[in-house]
Motif scaffolding. Structure first.
Motif, PDB file in Angstrom:
ATOM      1  N   ILE A   1       0.835  -1.205   0.000  1.00 47.89           N
ATOM      2  CA  ILE A   1       0.000   0.000   0.000  1.00 47.89           C
ATOM      3  C   ILE A   1       0.869   1.254   0.000  1.00 47.89           C
ATOM      4  O   ILE A   1       0.619   2.212  -0.753  1.00 47.89           O
ATOM      5  N   HIS A   2       1.903   1.281   0.841  1.00 45.42           N
ATOM      6  CA  HIS A   2       2.788   2.444   0.897  1.00 45.42           C
ATOM      7  C   HIS A   2       3.468   2.699  -0.454  1.00 45.42           C
ATOM      8  O   HIS A   2       3.605   3.856  -0.872  1.00 45.42           O
ATOM      9  N   GLU A   3       3.882   1.645  -1.120  1.00 51.13           N
ATOM     10  CA  GLU A   3       4.609   1.818  -2.370  1.00 51.13           C
ATOM     11  C   GLU A   3       3.711   2.235  -3.529  1.00 51.13           C
ATOM     12  O   GLU A   3       4.140   2.986  -4.413  1.00 51.13           O
ATOM     13  N   GLU A   4       2.472   1.769  -3.551  1.00 51.55           N
ATOM     14  CA  GLU A   4       1.612   2.004  -4.705  1.00 51.55           C
ATOM     15  C   GLU A   4       0.673   3.196  -4.555  1.00 51.55           C
ATOM     16  O   GLU A   4       0.112   3.657  -5.558  1.00 51.55           O
ATOM     17  N   LEU A   5       0.480   3.684  -3.347  1.00 49.80           N
ATOM     18  CA  LEU A   5      -0.487   4.756  -3.153  1.00 49.80           C
ATOM     19  C   LEU A   5      -0.139   6.032  -3.915  1.00 49.80           C
ATOM     20  O   LEU A   5      -1.047   6.649  -4.509  1.00 49.80           O
TER      21      LEU A   5
ATOM     22  N   GLY B   1       1.400   6.329  -6.784  1.00 48.42           N
ATOM     23  CA  GLY B   1       1.056   6.051  -8.173  1.00 48.42           C
ATOM     24  C   GLY B   1      -0.441   6.000  -8.404  1.00 48.42           C
ATOM     25  O   GLY B   1      -0.932   6.411  -9.474  1.00 48.42           O
ATOM     26  N   VAL B   2      -1.202   5.514  -7.424  1.00 49.26           N
ATOM     27  CA  VAL B   2      -2.660   5.482  -7.551  1.00 49.26           C
ATOM     28  C   VAL B   2      -3.215   6.902  -7.597  1.00 49.26           C
ATOM     29  O   VAL B   2      -4.127   7.207  -8.387  1.00 49.26           O
ATOM     30  N   VAL B   3      -2.689   7.784  -6.744  1.00 46.87           N
ATOM     31  CA  VAL B   3      -3.146   9.182  -6.762  1.00 46.87           C
ATOM     32  C   VAL B   3      -2.825   9.828  -8.103  1.00 46.87           C
ATOM     33  O   VAL B   3      -3.653  10.568  -8.670  1.00 46.87           O
TER      34      VAL B   3
ATOM     35  N   VAL C   1      -2.462   2.540   7.925  1.00 47.52           N
ATOM     36  CA  VAL C   1      -1.775   3.363   6.922  1.00 47.52           C
ATOM     37  C   VAL C   1      -2.312   4.782   7.039  1.00 47.52           C
ATOM     38  O   VAL C   1      -3.366   5.106   6.463  1.00 47.52           O
ATOM     39  N   PRO C   2      -1.644   5.660   7.782  1.00 46.46           N
ATOM     40  CA  PRO C   2      -2.144   7.038   7.922  1.00 46.46           C
ATOM     41  C   PRO C   2      -2.192   7.804   6.603  1.00 46.46           C
ATOM     42  O   PRO C   2      -2.928   8.800   6.503  1.00 46.46           O
ATOM     43  N   ALA C   3      -1.412   7.386   5.606  1.00 51.49           N
ATOM     44  CA  ALA C   3      -1.406   8.116   4.338  1.00 51.49           C
ATOM     45  C   ALA C   3      -2.775   8.093   3.669  1.00 51.49           C
ATOM     46  O   ALA C   3      -3.148   9.037   2.963  1.00 51.49           O
ATOM     47  N   MET C   4      -3.544   7.027   3.892  1.00 56.24           N
ATOM     48  CA  MET C   4      -4.875   6.965   3.306  1.00 56.24           C
ATOM     49  C   MET C   4      -5.804   8.012   3.915  1.00 56.24           C
ATOM     50  O   MET C   4      -6.772   8.432   3.278  1.00 56.24           O
ATOM     51  N   VAL C   5      -5.519   8.449   5.148  1.00 52.49           N
ATOM     52  CA  VAL C   5      -6.333   9.487   5.763  1.00 52.49           C
ATOM     53  C   VAL C   5      -6.192  10.798   5.000  1.00 52.49           C
ATOM     54  O   VAL C   5      -7.146  11.585   4.889  1.00 52.49           O
TER      55      VAL C   5
ATOM     56  N   VAL D   1      -5.344  19.699  -4.587  1.00 52.68           N
ATOM     57  CA  VAL D   1      -5.274  18.963  -3.324  1.00 52.68           C
ATOM     58  C   VAL D   1      -4.621  17.601  -3.531  1.00 52.68           C
ATOM     59  O   VAL D   1      -3.748  17.176  -2.763  1.00 52.68           O
ATOM     60  N   LEU D   2      -5.025  16.886  -4.592  1.00 49.01           N
ATOM     61  CA  LEU D   2      -4.434  15.573  -4.856  1.00 49.01           C
ATOM     62  C   LEU D   2      -2.958  15.688  -5.242  1.00 49.01           C
ATOM     63  O   LEU D   2      -2.168  14.790  -4.926  1.00 49.01           O
ATOM     64  N   GLU D   3      -2.590  16.750  -5.912  1.00 50.93           N
ATOM     65  CA  GLU D   3      -1.170  16.938  -6.243  1.00 50.93           C
ATOM     66  C   GLU D   3      -0.335  17.119  -4.980  1.00 50.93           C
ATOM     67  O   GLU D   3       0.764  16.559  -4.859  1.00 50.93           O
ATOM     68  N   GLN D   4      -0.873  17.902  -4.023  1.00 48.97           N
ATOM     69  CA  GLN D   4      -0.167  18.066  -2.753  1.00 48.97           C
ATOM     70  C   GLN D   4      -0.102  16.745  -1.983  1.00 48.97           C
ATOM     71  O   GLN D   4       0.915  16.409  -1.365  1.00 48.97           O
ATOM     72  N   VAL D   5      -1.182  15.974  -2.031  1.00 45.77           N
ATOM     73  CA  VAL D   5      -1.193  14.675  -1.362  1.00 45.77           C
ATOM     74  C   VAL D   5      -0.169  13.730  -1.984  1.00 45.77           C
ATOM     75  O   VAL D   5       0.571  13.028  -1.286  1.00 45.77           O
ATOM     76  N   SER D   6      -0.095  13.714  -3.314  1.00 45.84           N
ATOM     77  CA  SER D   6       0.879  12.856  -3.999  1.00 45.84           C
ATOM     78  C   SER D   6       2.310  13.240  -3.640  1.00 45.84           C
ATOM     79  O   SER D   6       3.152  12.371  -3.372  1.00 45.84           O
ATOM     80  N   THR D   7       2.586  14.545  -3.625  1.00 50.78           N
ATOM     81  CA  THR D   7       3.932  15.000  -3.254  1.00 50.78           C
ATOM     82  C   THR D   7       4.269  14.625  -1.814  1.00 50.78           C
ATOM     83  O   THR D   7       5.386  14.164  -1.515  1.00 50.78           O
TER      84      THR D   7
END
Length: 305
Positions: free
Chosen positions: A128-132, A134-136, A194-198, A217-223
């Motif tokens: 999950i950590h590695e692919e999240l 890329g999913v965003v 996985v706090p990143a999903m929050v 917002v999603l760009e900031q989350v991806s970064t």
């Protein structure tokens, strides 16, 4: 081993086989009745579920939660069968070798099952950590292609690893039913720790509540996720020696004890058949458990999100 022990073992195996058949029959009848009840309840309360204020949630039972966390795709019938076989083997060991050997075997069995489950769970979290991130990015590409946010989320997570299957299934159902779906990401984050999903859930809820554009917002989350992943890899590389030492200290004592018991028959007889040996086994098992707890507390934060 005398004939009485063999007869008792055979009788126990026969009773377990009959019990297994009865459990399977009862389980099949109960599952059939449960499916009928669920179907009737879904038809009667479909309108109320769609309009529910809480939105869609990931609601799993304790056993199902453990299986999903470790990606164990076993049917309930297979799980019951394996449990009965394990109980039968433990009962046979108790009848043939005594209670002390049973406790030793039970300790190693529970430890091995716990380690196996933990390894599978950590593998799921790592995926999950590695692919999240890329999913965003895939969600952003789908939005740029003209798709809606909901269908972009479904497509992006559906094209990722099977670890996201529980989320994709409930997300698709929630979107098709018109329900609020952002809490699914919070439940999924709690399921795999996985706090990143929050962050993804907060971004989606903020956009839906205030009507702002989702792309910045999603760009900031991806970064942010990529920065967290880079720091996590550096931290794991820096603490690799410490984690390996801790695992070695936890595994080596019981492994050496098992090797000595299997190789030296006289040593095993003293441990298993004398009161002094029983006291030594109890003391060693208690100290081993305490040592594993202390080591676990020392490395508890290593490798977590």
């Amino acid at each position: 081993m005398n004939s009485h022990v063999w007869f008792a073992g055979a009788l126990l195996v026969g009773l377990l086989a009959v019990l297994l058949l009865m459990v399977q029959l009862g389980w099949g009848l109960w599952q059939s009745q449960r499916r009928i009840t669920r179907s009737i309840t879904a038809r009667l309360n479909s309108a109320r579920e769609v309009a529910g204020p809480g939105g869609a949630r990931v609601d799993l039972g304790p056993l199902e939660r453990l299986l999903v966390q470790a990606d164990i795709r076993w049917s309930m019938r297979r799980l019951v069968m394996l449990s009965l076989l394990l109980l039968g083997a433990l009962a046979f060991i108790a009848l043939s070798r005594g209670v002390v050997v049973l406790l030793v075997v039970l300790f190693f069995t529970v430890t091995a099952i716990g380690v196996w489950w933990r390894m599978r769970f950590q593998k799921q979290r790592q995926t999950i950590h590695e692919e999240l991130p890329g999913v965003v990015d895939a969600v952003l590409r789908n939005i740029d292609a003209g798709r809606s946010l909901e269908h972009s989320l479904i497509t992006a997570f559906d094209e990722s690893s099977p670890v996201f299957s529980p989320l994709v299934f409930r997300l698709r159902n929630a979107v098709e039913a018109g329900r609020e779906y952002t809490r699914l990401f919070e439940d999924f984050a709690d399921l795999y720790k996985v706090p990143a999903m929050v962050l993804v859930a907060i971004a989606l809820r903020t956009t839906s509540r205030f009507g702002s554009s989702i792309r910045p917002v999603l760009e900031q989350v991806s970064t942010s996720l990529r920065s967290q992943q880079a720091m996590r890899r550096e931290f794991l590389a820096a603490s690799a020696e410490t984690r390996f030492t801790a695992i070695t200290f936890a595994v080596l004592p019981p492994a050496l004890a098992a090797f000595m018991v299997l190789v030296n028959e006289e040593y095993s007889d003293v441990l298993l058949n004398t009161p002094t040996g029983h006291s030594l086994l109890l003391t060693a098992g208690t100290l081993q458990v305490l040592g594993m707890v202390v080591i676990w507390r020392m490395i508890q934060g290593v490798g977590r999100g």
